[in-house]
Design a protein around this motif. Sequence first.
Motif, mmCIF file in Angstrom:
data_model
loop_
_atom_site.group_PDB
_atom_site.id
_atom_site.type_symbol
_atom_site.label_atom_id
_atom_site.label_comp_id
_atom_site.label_asym_id
_atom_site.label_seq_id
_atom_site.Cartn_x
_atom_site.Cartn_y
_atom_site.Cartn_z
ATOM 1 N N PRO A 1 0.835 -1.203 0.000
ATOM 2 C CA PRO A 1 0.000 0.000 0.000
ATOM 3 C C PRO A 1 0.868 1.251 0.000
ATOM 4 O O PRO A 1 1.957 1.281 0.581
ATOM 5 N N VAL A 2 0.352 2.272 -0.662
ATOM 6 C CA VAL A 2 1.023 3.572 -0.695
ATOM 7 C C VAL A 2 0.370 4.469 0.349
ATOM 8 O O VAL A 2 -0.854 4.592 0.403
ATOM 9 N N SER A 3 1.178 5.087 1.193
ATOM 10 C CA SER A 3 0.675 5.956 2.258
ATOM 11 C C SER A 3 1.184 7.374 2.070
ATOM 12 O O SER A 3 2.316 7.591 1.620
ATOM 13 N N GLN A 4 0.328 8.338 2.421
ATOM 14 C CA GLN A 4 0.766 9.722 2.524
ATOM 15 C C GLN A 4 1.395 9.892 3.903
ATOM 16 O O GLN A 4 0.726 9.724 4.919
ATOM 17 N N CYS A 5 2.665 10.212 3.931
ATOM 18 C CA CYS A 5 3.382 10.353 5.199
ATOM 19 C C CYS A 5 3.600 11.828 5.504
ATOM 20 O O CYS A 5 4.105 12.580 4.658
ATOM 21 N N VAL A 6 3.212 12.245 6.703
ATOM 22 C CA VAL A 6 3.388 13.624 7.159
ATOM 23 C C VAL A 6 4.460 13.626 8.238
ATOM 24 O O VAL A 6 4.347 12.898 9.231
ATOM 25 N N ILE A 7 5.496 14.432 8.044
ATOM 26 C CA ILE A 7 6.580 14.513 9.019
ATOM 27 C C ILE A 7 6.752 15.964 9.464
ATOM 28 O O ILE A 7 6.424 16.897 8.729
ATOM 29 N N SER A 8 7.272 16.148 10.675
ATOM 30 C CA SER A 8 7.477 17.495 11.211
ATOM 31 C C SER A 8 8.964 17.775 11.387
ATOM 32 O O SER A 8 9.756 16.872 11.662
ATOM 33 N N PHE A 9 9.327 19.054 11.195
ATOM 34 C CA PHE A 9 10.688 19.547 11.394
ATOM 35 C C PHE A 9 10.665 20.608 12.493
ATOM 36 O O PHE A 9 9.749 21.445 12.527
ATOM 37 N N GLY A 10 11.677 20.641 13.348
ATOM 38 C CA GLY A 10 11.803 21.704 14.337
ATOM 39 C C GLY A 10 13.251 21.895 14.743
ATOM 40 O O GLY A 10 14.032 20.936 14.750
ATOM 41 N N SER A 11 13.618 23.139 15.065
ATOM 42 C CA SER A 11 14.972 23.418 15.535
ATOM 43 C C SER A 11 14.988 24.739 16.286
ATOM 44 O O SER A 11 14.344 25.708 15.855
ATOM 45 N N ASN A 12 15.710 24.792 17.417
ATOM 46 C CA ASN A 12 15.941 26.070 18.093
ATOM 47 C C ASN A 12 17.333 26.168 18.693
ATOM 48 O O ASN A 12 17.573 26.923 19.629
ATOM 49 N N LEU A 13 18.271 25.400 18.149
ATOM 50 C CA LEU A 13 19.671 25.472 18.563
ATOM 51 C C LEU A 13 20.554 25.574 17.333
ATOM 52 O O LEU A 13 20.297 24.907 16.325
ATOM 53 N N ALA B 1 15.859 18.405 5.261
ATOM 54 C CA ALA B 1 14.916 18.303 4.137
ATOM 55 C C ALA B 1 15.612 17.777 2.884
ATOM 56 O O ALA B 1 15.053 16.938 2.154
ATOM 57 N N LYS B 2 16.824 18.254 2.621
ATOM 58 C CA LYS B 2 17.544 17.795 1.432
ATOM 59 C C LYS B 2 17.816 16.303 1.496
ATOM 60 O O LYS B 2 17.673 15.587 0.495
ATOM 61 N N GLN B 3 18.216 15.820 2.660
ATOM 62 C CA GLN B 3 18.528 14.397 2.785
ATOM 63 C C GLN B 3 17.275 13.530 2.721
ATOM 64 O O GLN B 3 17.299 12.438 2.153
ATOM 65 N N ILE B 4 16.181 14.019 3.284
ATOM 66 C CA ILE B 4 14.918 13.275 3.188
ATOM 67 C C ILE B 4 14.452 13.227 1.738
ATOM 68 O O ILE B 4 14.009 12.189 1.239
ATOM 69 N N ALA B 5 14.564 14.366 1.038
ATOM 70 C CA ALA B 5 14.123 14.430 -0.365
ATOM 71 C C ALA B 5 14.910 13.460 -1.240
ATOM 72 O O ALA B 5 14.386 12.978 -2.253
ATOM 73 N N ALA B 6 16.151 13.165 -0.857
ATOM 74 C CA ALA B 6 16.995 12.286 -1.661
ATOM 75 C C ALA B 6 16.925 10.824 -1.230
ATOM 76 O O ALA B 6 17.541 9.965 -1.868
ATOM 77 N N CYS B 7 16.161 10.521 -0.175
ATOM 78 C CA CYS B 7 16.155 9.144 0.343
ATOM 79 C C CYS B 7 15.318 8.238 -0.540
ATOM 80 O O CYS B 7 14.473 8.690 -1.315
ATOM 81 N N ASP B 8 15.543 6.939 -0.391
ATOM 82 C CA ASP B 8 14.841 5.974 -1.249
ATOM 83 C C ASP B 8 13.500 5.528 -0.673
ATOM 84 O O ASP B 8 12.862 4.617 -1.214
ATOM 85 N N ILE C 1 10.906 7.615 -0.450
ATOM 86 C CA ILE C 1 9.870 8.350 -1.177
ATOM 87 C C ILE C 1 9.518 7.590 -2.445
ATOM 88 O O ILE C 1 10.402 7.124 -3.179
ATOM 89 N N LEU C 2 8.238 7.441 -2.696
ATOM 90 C CA LEU C 2 7.755 6.675 -3.850
ATOM 91 C C LEU C 2 8.320 7.246 -5.147
ATOM 92 O O LEU C 2 8.382 8.466 -5.325
ATOM 93 N N ASP C 3 8.737 6.363 -6.053
ATOM 94 C CA ASP C 3 9.232 6.805 -7.356
ATOM 95 C C ASP C 3 8.204 7.696 -8.034
ATOM 96 O O ASP C 3 7.015 7.354 -8.103
ATOM 97 N N ILE D 1 6.566 21.438 8.005
ATOM 98 C CA ILE D 1 5.955 20.122 7.760
ATOM 99 C C ILE D 1 6.330 19.659 6.362
ATOM 100 O O ILE D 1 6.404 20.454 5.424
ATOM 101 N N GLY D 2 6.587 18.367 6.238
ATOM 102 C CA GLY D 2 6.838 17.762 4.935
ATOM 103 C C GLY D 2 5.861 16.632 4.673
ATOM 104 O O GLY D 2 5.396 15.970 5.611
ATOM 105 N N VAL D 3 5.535 16.416 3.402
ATOM 106 C CA VAL D 3 4.601 15.357 2.996
ATOM 107 C C VAL D 3 5.182 14.625 1.794
ATOM 108 O O VAL D 3 5.716 15.254 0.871
ATOM 109 N N PHE D 4 5.076 13.301 1.809
ATOM 110 C CA PHE D 4 5.490 12.519 0.648
ATOM 111 C C PHE D 4 4.736 11.198 0.644
ATOM 112 O O PHE D 4 4.206 10.769 1.671
ATOM 113 N N GLN D 5 4.690 10.553 -0.518
ATOM 114 C CA GLN D 5 4.087 9.231 -0.641
ATOM 115 C C GLN D 5 5.172 8.174 -0.457
ATOM 116 O O GLN D 5 6.309 8.347 -0.907
#
Length: 326
Positions: free
Chosen positions: A22-34, A45-52, A54-56, A84-88
């Motif tokens: 099954p293909v799922s819509q995955c919602v992830i959160s980002f936060g930083s204060n240091l 975000a760049k490393q997540i975008a390049a990971c394997d 994420i659905l082709d 927030i980031g979203v990907f399949q």
Amino acid sequence: MNQPGHSLSLPLPGKRAAKHRPVSQCVISFGSNLGDRRELIASAAKQIAACDLILDGDVLKTSRLFETPPIGGPGGQEPFLNAIGVFQTEAPARAVLSMLQQLEHELGRQRRRRWDARSIDLDVVLHGNLVGGNTGLVVPHPRYTARQFVLQPACDVAAHLRDPRFGWTLQEISDHLSAGEPSLALVTGRQETRDLLCRRLADEFGVCVRSEAVAGEEGETVCDGQRWVSSFLPKLPNRVKSRDREGRPILSGVISSGLPRLLVRIQKTSSENGWPAPHQMWPGGWRWPEYRLEIDDLDWAVSELASALDSMRCSAQPVTDDGRWW
């Protein structure tokens, strides 16, 4: 004829039938204060975008960056940047979380205590229609429903996605939090524990406590204009949708008066049972936004509930025009 998808289609001799994940819509959160907050989040975000994972054919879609004040934890913290980031994906939630935790480690996060300052904070918020959990992972995230610093960025890229537990969209939850005073109804767990939590919130944080004896009375004004908490399950109305000036769905006015923003499901835990079974966390029946709290320490639980009330009205100011910040 042995065509894929045909009702009589069978695998060829010596071959196994293809498994369709099954293909799922995955919602992830980002936060930083240091440190360099924007650089850290952009690197993640760049490393997540390049990971394997994420659905082709799909890409990581990100919200604007929002700046939010620190809530809870030790004083003297710097403001957070959140997104927030979203990907399949076809990957299970556990694989996504493992990838995020590895990134946190590589980017220098040190886990000390809850609500503490952090160089990078990455979490799985939703993973399709998955409802469940085990050690270290619960999906949907058990406390995101109180956090405008998650919901407001989510409305940029995932406003239409629904929480599978109670069916509300992320936009509806965010609007619902804004429609009334920050409020929580503690509805599961032992009655004496719920009463004690309410008393301590009143004594230590000045939170108003609503009494079941006067709830629903005509003209009730006990907690008007104040954040409040109660230890009973109120009578919940059916949702009636209307639309605001921008055409977004909102809840009817009746819901903004005298009813909690969230129901709190409380589960007593121990070090041996840190994450209750999903059927204990989310028994069916209610169609109302929920917040889940596991209790192994009452002091921590009181501060967590106070932080939840603060998070409902957390200011979130966009600091970029769009999601192209990485």
